[in-house]
Design a protein around this motif. Structure first.
Motif, PDB file in Angstrom:
ATOM      1  N   SER A  46       0.865  -1.180   0.000  1.00  0.00           N
ATOM      2  CA  SER A  46       0.000   0.000   0.000  1.00  0.00           C
ATOM      3  C   SER A  46       0.897   1.223   0.000  1.00  0.00           C
ATOM      4  N   THR A  47       0.289   2.416   0.025  1.00  0.00           N
ATOM      5  CA  THR A  47       1.095   3.631   0.059  1.00  0.00           C
ATOM      6  C   THR A  47       2.035   3.649   1.261  1.00  0.00           C
ATOM      7  N   ALA A  48       1.639   3.016   2.365  1.00  0.00           N
ATOM      8  CA  ALA A  48       2.474   3.003   3.564  1.00  0.00           C
ATOM      9  C   ALA A  48       3.833   2.353   3.315  1.00  0.00           C
ATOM     10  N   PHE A  49       3.922   1.506   2.302  1.00  0.00           N
ATOM     11  CA  PHE A  49       5.187   0.852   1.983  1.00  0.00           C
ATOM     12  C   PHE A  49       6.258   1.868   1.598  1.00  0.00           C
ATOM     13  N   TRP A  50       5.834   3.023   1.057  1.00  0.00           N
ATOM     14  CA  TRP A  50       6.757   4.075   0.623  1.00  0.00           C
ATOM     15  C   TRP A  50       6.983   5.133   1.704  1.00  0.00           C
ATOM     16  N   ALA A  51       6.596   4.869   2.939  1.00  0.00           N
ATOM     17  CA  ALA A  51       6.591   5.915   3.959  1.00  0.00           C
ATOM     18  C   ALA A  51       7.936   6.614   4.099  1.00  0.00           C
ATOM     19  N   GLU A  52       9.014   5.861   4.098  1.00  0.00           N
ATOM     20  CA  GLU A  52      10.318   6.497   4.314  1.00  0.00           C
ATOM     21  C   GLU A  52      10.730   7.330   3.106  1.00  0.00           C
ATOM     22  N   GLN A  53      10.391   6.889   1.904  1.00  0.00           N
ATOM     23  CA  GLN A  53      10.690   7.707   0.720  1.00  0.00           C
ATOM     24  C   GLN A  53       9.820   8.971   0.727  1.00  0.00           C
ATOM     25  N   ILE A  54       8.566   8.840   1.115  1.00  0.00           N
ATOM     26  CA  ILE A  54       7.677  10.003   1.154  1.00  0.00           C
ATOM     27  C   ILE A  54       8.197  11.030   2.145  1.00  0.00           C
ATOM     28  N   ARG A  55       8.557  10.598   3.338  1.00  0.00           N
ATOM     29  CA  ARG A  55       9.054  11.548   4.351  1.00  0.00           C
ATOM     30  C   ARG A  55      10.335  12.223   3.883  1.00  0.00           C
ATOM     31  N   ALA A  56      11.212  11.488   3.223  1.00  0.00           N
ATOM     32  CA  ALA A  56      12.499  12.048   2.809  1.00  0.00           C
ATOM     33  C   ALA A  56      12.359  12.990   1.620  1.00  0.00           C
ATOM     34  N   LEU A  57      11.441  12.691   0.710  1.00  0.00           N
ATOM     35  CA  LEU A  57      11.354  13.447  -0.541  1.00  0.00           C
ATOM     36  C   LEU A  57      10.390  14.624  -0.472  1.00  0.00           C
ATOM     37  N   ALA A  58       9.416  14.575   0.422  1.00  0.00           N
ATOM     38  CA  ALA A  58       8.340  15.570   0.401  1.00  0.00           C
ATOM     39  C   ALA A  58       8.808  16.978   0.750  1.00  0.00           C
ATOM     40  N   ALA A  59       9.999  17.134   1.316  1.00  0.00           N
ATOM     41  CA  ALA A  59      10.492  18.480   1.629  1.00  0.00           C
ATOM     42  C   ALA A  59      10.700  19.313   0.374  1.00  0.00           C
ATOM     43  N   ASP A  60      11.122  18.671  -0.722  1.00  0.00           N
ATOM     44  CA  ASP A  60      11.421  19.430  -1.930  1.00  0.00           C
ATOM     45  C   ASP A  60      10.870  18.786  -3.197  1.00  0.00           C
ATOM     46  N   HIS A  61       9.923  17.868  -3.049  1.00  0.00           N
ATOM     47  CA  HIS A  61       9.237  17.246  -4.176  1.00  0.00           C
ATOM     48  C   HIS A  61       7.744  17.191  -3.885  1.00  0.00           C
ATOM     49  N   ARG A  62       6.962  17.148  -4.940  1.00  0.00           N
ATOM     50  CA  ARG A  62       5.549  16.779  -4.802  1.00  0.00           C
ATOM     51  C   ARG A  62       5.498  15.273  -5.013  1.00  0.00           C
ATOM     52  N   VAL A  63       5.240  14.550  -3.949  1.00  0.00           N
ATOM     53  CA  VAL A  63       5.271  13.087  -3.988  1.00  0.00           C
ATOM     54  C   VAL A  63       3.838  12.575  -4.106  1.00  0.00           C
ATOM     55  N   ILE A  64       3.589  11.798  -5.132  1.00  0.00           N
ATOM     56  CA  ILE A  64       2.265  11.236  -5.413  1.00  0.00           C
ATOM     57  C   ILE A  64       2.352   9.723  -5.245  1.00  0.00           C
ATOM     58  N   ALA A  65       1.558   9.189  -4.337  1.00  0.00           N
ATOM     59  CA  ALA A  65       1.518   7.743  -4.113  1.00  0.00           C
ATOM     60  C   ALA A  65       0.070   7.290  -4.211  1.00  0.00           C
ATOM     61  N   TYR A  66      -0.137   6.088  -4.707  1.00  0.00           N
ATOM     62  CA  TYR A  66      -1.514   5.595  -4.822  1.00  0.00           C
ATOM     63  C   TYR A  66      -1.580   4.128  -4.448  1.00  0.00           C
ATOM     64  N   ASP A  67      -2.786   3.723  -4.022  1.00  0.00           N
ATOM     65  CA  ASP A  67      -3.038   2.326  -3.689  1.00  0.00           C
ATOM     66  C   ASP A  67      -3.506   1.591  -4.944  1.00  0.00           C
ATOM     67  N   GLN A  68      -2.764   0.549  -5.330  1.00  0.00           N
ATOM     68  CA  GLN A  68      -3.222  -0.284  -6.445  1.00  0.00           C
ATOM     69  C   GLN A  68      -4.617  -0.825  -6.126  1.00  0.00           C
ATOM     70  N   ARG A  69      -5.421  -1.066  -7.158  1.00  0.00           N
ATOM     71  CA  ARG A  69      -6.797  -1.508  -6.914  1.00  0.00           C
ATOM     72  C   ARG A  69      -6.830  -2.766  -6.047  1.00  0.00           C
ATOM     73  N   GLY A  70      -7.719  -2.739  -5.063  1.00  0.00           N
ATOM     74  CA  GLY A  70      -7.829  -3.848  -4.117  1.00  0.00           C
ATOM     75  C   GLY A  70      -6.877  -3.756  -2.947  1.00  0.00           C
ATOM     76  N   HIS A  71      -5.980  -2.785  -2.949  1.00  0.00           N
ATOM     77  CA  HIS A  71      -5.013  -2.598  -1.867  1.00  0.00           C
ATOM     78  C   HIS A  71      -5.330  -1.295  -1.122  1.00  0.00           C
ATOM     79  N   GLY A  72      -4.925  -1.240   0.143  1.00  0.00           N
ATOM     80  CA  GLY A  72      -5.067  -0.004   0.903  1.00  0.00           C
ATOM     81  C   GLY A  72      -6.489   0.514   0.860  1.00  0.00           C
TER      82      GLY A  72
END
Length: 308
Positions: A46-72
């Motif tokens: 689910s999107t939570a799998f990318w949590a560490e990348q999201i926290r690290a990148l969101a300071a200077d990127h627009r980070v878009i994550a999505y749940d594949q159908r049937g997940h999350g």
């Protein structure tokens, strides 16, 4: 500690409507005017799998994550909704819903997320929006034939047993010491820290049984070699040397087949869950792609250059 590994900052949530009407849950992080990164997670995640990348990148990127159908938070697929066509449709819908006309992003796909990118490679929406790609712990075909989860010699028996194990309909049950030991053996490197094993187990066990089974059948017959060759943009490839689900043989073959492979990174001792097992290395690959193909420098890199 493991819950912190998968905790996410505040996000802007929206829904992308796929070609067959499926509703795809999308989360956006970071400044709205920052260069974009799109993250596609793998099977049973689910999107939570990318949590560490999201926290690290969101300071200077627009980070878009999505749940594949049937997940999350994305609803289960309807009849006929499990296919590589659906994966491509969903990604194309996410790109259309989150990026402006002609706006480009770096796309990173882990496992089934990488397969999603390969499935979408020839789509107009993908070509319009993708600046560069990271294929992380993934493969285009022969997944059950090459997987080493079942400790037997390569051959028909191992392939059949692998398909049966990965496609089992039985519920995974609660997260406990035994289930974590099994998940670690199948999906993570032998040196994985207990809190990272626990984090992955909680994400995987949260995946609904129907989605887990439905997508396992798609993956068992996967053939995306043509889609791989359609990736005519810069593509980096990353894999763990101890990956049992998509062993390095896949990544090495992809690096050879890609029209513009920027490099192959093999992480010693890491398993299949590289974004959680080796978050800094995965984030670094994404940052390198954004720096090179979107011109984005991290605050750390800017400080280093200023000091020099």
């Amino acid at each position: 500690m493991s819950r912190h590994l998968t905790s996410l900052p505040a996000s802007r949530e929206l829904t992308a409507l796929s070609a067959d009407g499926a509703r795809i849950h999308v989360e956006a992080y970071g400044p709205e005017d920052a260069p974009a990164v799109v993250l596609a997670h793998g099977w049973t995640c689910s999107t939570a799998f990318w949590a560490e990348q999201i926290r690290a990148l969101a300071a200077d990127h627009r980070v878009i994550a999505y749940d594949q159908r049937g997940h999350g938070k994305s609803p289960a697929a309807g009849p006929g909704g499990y296919s590589t066509t659906a994966l491509a449709d969903d990604l194309e819908a996410v790109l259309a819903a989150t990026l402006g006309p002609g706006e480009r992003a770096v796309l990173a796909g882990h496992s089934m997320g990488g397969m999603t990118i390969m499935a979408a490679a020839g789509r107009p929406g993908f070509r319009q929006h993708a600046a560069a790609v990271l294929l992380c712990s993934t493969g285009p075909s022969r997944l059950t034939a090459e997987a080493t989860v079942v400790p037997l010699r390569p051959g028909g028996l191992r392939s059949r047993l692998t398909k049966a194990v990965l496609g089992a309909k039985a519920p995974l049950g609660p997260v406990n010491a035994l289930s974590k030991r099994i998940l670690k053996y199948a999906t993570m490197g032998p040196g994985s820290a207990p809190e990272r094993v626990d984090a992955c187990a909680r994400i995987v066990h949260a995946c609904p049984r129907g989605a887990r089974y439905g997508w396992s059948q798609v993956l068992a017959g996967l053939d995306l070699g043509a889609g791989l060759r359609e990736l005519r943009l810069p593509v980096a490839v990353l894999v763990g040397t101890a990956d049992r689900l998509t062993p390095p043989v896949h990544s090495r073959a992809m690096a050879e087949a890609l029209p513009h492979c920027t490099g192959l990174v093999e992480l010693a001792g890491m398993g299949h869950m590289t974004p959680v097992e080796a978050p800094e290395a995965v984030t670094a690959q994404i940052r390198e792609l954004t720096l090179t193909y979107l011109g984005v420098k991290s605050e750390e890199r800017e400080n280093e250059e200023a000091e020099a």
